[in-house]
Design a protein around this motif. Structure first.
Motif, mmCIF file in Angstrom:
data_model
loop_
_atom_site.group_PDB
_atom_site.id
_atom_site.type_symbol
_atom_site.label_atom_id
_atom_site.label_comp_id
_atom_site.label_asym_id
_atom_site.label_seq_id
_atom_site.Cartn_x
_atom_site.Cartn_y
_atom_site.Cartn_z
ATOM 1 N N GLN A 12 -0.769 -10.314 20.584
ATOM 2 C CA GLN A 12 -1.020 -9.086 21.361
ATOM 3 C C GLN A 12 -2.509 -8.708 21.244
ATOM 4 O O GLN A 12 -2.989 -8.463 20.148
ATOM 5 N N LYS A 13 -3.189 -8.662 22.391
ATOM 6 C CA LYS A 13 -4.645 -8.445 22.333
ATOM 7 C C LYS A 13 -5.051 -6.999 22.628
ATOM 8 O O LYS A 13 -6.211 -6.643 22.504
ATOM 9 N N ASN A 14 -4.099 -6.182 23.073
ATOM 10 C CA ASN A 14 -4.470 -4.832 23.514
ATOM 11 C C ASN A 14 -3.858 -3.728 22.641
ATOM 12 O O ASN A 14 -3.545 -2.652 23.129
ATOM 13 N N VAL A 15 -3.679 -4.030 21.349
ATOM 14 C CA VAL A 15 -3.182 -3.024 20.409
ATOM 15 C C VAL A 15 -4.263 -2.749 19.374
ATOM 16 O O VAL A 15 -4.890 -3.671 18.848
ATOM 17 N N ARG A 16 -4.519 -1.463 19.126
ATOM 18 C CA ARG A 16 -5.493 -1.060 18.096
ATOM 19 C C ARG A 16 -4.886 0.050 17.251
ATOM 20 O O ARG A 16 -3.991 0.761 17.692
ATOM 21 N N LEU A 17 -5.450 0.227 16.062
ATOM 22 C CA LEU A 17 -5.086 1.367 15.213
ATOM 23 C C LEU A 17 -6.344 2.169 14.928
ATOM 24 O O LEU A 17 -7.396 1.587 14.625
ATOM 25 N N LEU A 18 -6.251 3.482 15.049
ATOM 26 C CA LEU A 18 -7.288 4.333 14.471
ATOM 27 C C LEU A 18 -6.641 4.908 13.217
ATOM 28 O O LEU A 18 -5.748 5.759 13.295
ATOM 29 N N THR A 19 -7.063 4.395 12.071
ATOM 30 C CA THR A 19 -6.351 4.752 10.836
ATOM 31 C C THR A 19 -6.964 5.952 10.132
ATOM 32 O O THR A 19 -8.179 6.154 10.123
ATOM 33 N N SER A 20 -6.062 6.759 9.576
ATOM 34 C CA SER A 20 -6.447 7.781 8.603
ATOM 35 C C SER A 20 -5.358 7.708 7.532
ATOM 36 O O SER A 20 -4.509 8.578 7.421
ATOM 37 N N LEU A 21 -5.390 6.596 6.806
ATOM 38 C CA LEU A 21 -4.358 6.333 5.795
ATOM 39 C C LEU A 21 -4.928 6.636 4.420
ATOM 40 O O LEU A 21 -6.028 6.178 4.084
ATOM 41 N N LYS A 22 -4.183 7.407 3.653
ATOM 42 C CA LYS A 22 -4.697 7.873 2.359
ATOM 43 C C LYS A 22 -3.698 7.572 1.251
ATOM 44 O O LYS A 22 -2.512 7.405 1.511
ATOM 45 N N THR A 23 -4.222 7.557 0.024
ATOM 46 C CA THR A 23 -3.359 7.298 -1.127
ATOM 47 C C THR A 23 -3.423 8.480 -2.096
ATOM 48 O O THR A 23 -4.435 9.170 -2.193
ATOM 49 N N MET A 24 -2.318 8.698 -2.794
ATOM 50 C CA MET A 24 -2.121 9.932 -3.557
ATOM 51 C C MET A 24 -2.821 10.034 -4.911
ATOM 52 O O MET A 24 -3.361 11.086 -5.254
ATOM 53 N N PRO A 25 -2.783 8.989 -5.737
ATOM 54 C CA PRO A 25 -3.288 9.198 -7.109
ATOM 55 C C PRO A 25 -4.715 9.725 -7.154
ATOM 56 O O PRO A 25 -5.041 10.575 -7.998
ATOM 57 N N GLU A 26 -5.576 9.270 -6.259
ATOM 58 C CA GLU A 26 -6.991 9.676 -6.327
ATOM 59 C C GLU A 26 -7.159 11.172 -6.046
ATOM 60 O O GLU A 26 -7.961 11.828 -6.706
ATOM 61 N N VAL A 27 -6.397 11.703 -5.075
ATOM 62 C CA VAL A 27 -6.557 13.134 -4.776
ATOM 63 C C VAL A 27 -5.930 13.985 -5.886
ATOM 64 O O VAL A 27 -6.452 15.053 -6.235
ATOM 65 N N VAL A 28 -4.852 13.508 -6.481
ATOM 66 C CA VAL A 28 -4.245 14.261 -7.590
ATOM 67 C C VAL A 28 -5.202 14.262 -8.790
ATOM 68 O O VAL A 28 -5.333 15.262 -9.503
ATOM 69 N N ASP A 29 -5.904 13.159 -8.973
ATOM 70 C CA ASP A 29 -6.920 13.088 -10.040
ATOM 71 C C ASP A 29 -7.982 14.174 -9.836
ATOM 72 O O ASP A 29 -8.367 14.879 -10.770
ATOM 73 N N ILE A 30 -8.416 14.329 -8.580
ATOM 74 C CA ILE A 30 -9.420 15.362 -8.281
ATOM 75 C C ILE A 30 -8.856 16.754 -8.575
ATOM 76 O O ILE A 30 -9.522 17.597 -9.181
ATOM 77 N N LEU A 31 -7.613 16.996 -8.183
ATOM 78 C CA LEU A 31 -7.005 18.315 -8.425
ATOM 79 C C LEU A 31 -6.916 18.610 -9.922
ATOM 80 O O LEU A 31 -7.184 19.728 -10.367
#
Ligand code: SF4
Length: 353
Positions: free
Chosen positions: A149-168
């Motif tokens: 499939q040549k006409n599929v794209r993703l605009l990603t905003s995928l995040k992971t939890m441990p890093e933000v909990v570390d900041i909190l």
């Protein structure tokens, strides 16, 4: 322990003040729907965290979607919530009203059918989420690759939890324990929170989404206060190691990178981006850092559990679900949305099994 004993303990608790954060937006919604706050002793405070993916999406991401939507060959494919999130000036819904081709689907896989039907258009999926949804996007890329499939794209905003909990935890907040996100733990395993529990001496309890499951987890968190341990109270779904085949799919397709969170800034290694060998599927997801919010919006503080939604001067006046000024008022998992719904419905009676 019988539910009645848990309820009595949480209602009558008169020990040290204890603040518990529910990290996940689905827990926020379940807590509000079940009226759980109203059952707790005044000494137990619940605050919402940054676990609603729509709520933590920065304005630059929405702006990029709008920019992409202006090209005649592009079709933006998304879930319903995201369409109303304000960017720095407008939302995707505003772009659609001006003629952009924006289509809502129930599953990311629907994009494959759409793309096959119209091979001359480019279909861009707004891929927003956490560890929970990343495996679906990984599979989508694998299927697109297999189908040529040549006409599929993703605009990603995928995040992971441990890093933000570390900041909190490191920012000196008053959070004594965390209701760990059940869906994230189902994919990644509850062990991902063990290093944080030990580092900050705070308990994490993985919980399901039924009222009695959340109450049992809150009971455990109050009892475990001051101990750096992880407990799994959602064993029918969550294991220590998680879903290894989903974890494998994500690491084949994505790699870690820095990501910007609405209200929280750029957090090292908290994002997932398509690997170089799959970058032909990327619609330009890296470097989307700018985060402009409406004047007076307190989303940044709400997402860190430092303020309640109702403390925002715009809450219920300038900002409502039908006219949201901040992302937390858009999603069904957003704490402002849920607080608004409850204020309208008088749903404060409290959960009884
Ligand atoms: Fe932001 Fe609206 Fe919530 Fe205020 S009420 S913090 S403006 S989303």
């Amino acid at each position: 322990m019988p539910y009645e004993s848990i309820l009595r303990f949480l209602t009558e608790y008169d020990g040290e003040k204890t603040t518990i954060m529910e990290i996940c937006g689905s827990h926020t919604a379940a807590i509000e729907h079940n009226g759980i706050r109203s059952l707790l002793s005044p000494a137990i405070r619940l605050v919402s965290g940054p676990g609603c993916p729509v709520c933590v999406t920065v304005s630059a991401y929405i702006d990029r979607l709008i920019e992409l939507s202006k090209r005649p060959e592009n079709v933006i494919v998304t879930f319903g919530d995201l369409i109303r999130v304000p960017g720095s000036g407008a939302s995707l819904s505003d772009a659609a009203a001006l003629g952009a081709d924006v289509r809502m689907v129930y599953s990311p896989m629907d994009i494959l059918t759409l793309a096959k039907k119209e091979p001359d258009r480019v279909f861009i999926f707004a891929a927003v989420g956490f560890e929970t949804t990343a495996p679906v996007y990984a599979r989508l890329v694998e299927l697109s690759e297999e189908d040529g499939q040549k006409n599929v794209r993703l605009l990603t905003s995928l995040k992971t939890m441990p890093e933000v909990v570390d900041i909190l935890c490191s920012s000196g907040g008053e959070i004594d324990g965390f209701l760990a996100p059940g869906h994230v733990c189902a994919v990644s395993g509850y062990r991902i929170f063990e290093p944080l529990a030990e580092k900050y001496n705070r308990p994490f309890v993985a919980a399901g989404f039924e009222g009695n499951e959340i109450m049992a987890a809150l009971y455990a968190l109050v009892r475990l206060k001051g101990r750096g341990v992880v407990r799994n109270l959602y064993p029918r779904v969550v294991t220590a190691e998680g879903n290894t085949s989903a974890i494998g799919a994500v690491s084949r397709i994505f790699e870690k990178g820095d990501a910007s969170w609405r209200g929280l800034g750029r957090i090292a290694s908290s994002g997932l981006y398509l690997r170089k060998e799959y970058e032909r599927f990327d619609a330009g997801s890296r470097g989307l850092d700018r985060d402009r919010v409406a004047e007076g919006c307190r989303c940044a503080f709400v997402l860190q559990g430092k303020e309640t939604s109702t403390a925002c001067p715009l809450f219920g006046k300038n900002c409502t679900p039908s006219s949201p000024k901040g992302a937390c008022m858009v999603s069904g998992e957003g704490s402002c949305f849920n607080a608004f719904q409850n204020s309208q419905n008088g749903l404060d009676g409290g959960f009884r099994p």
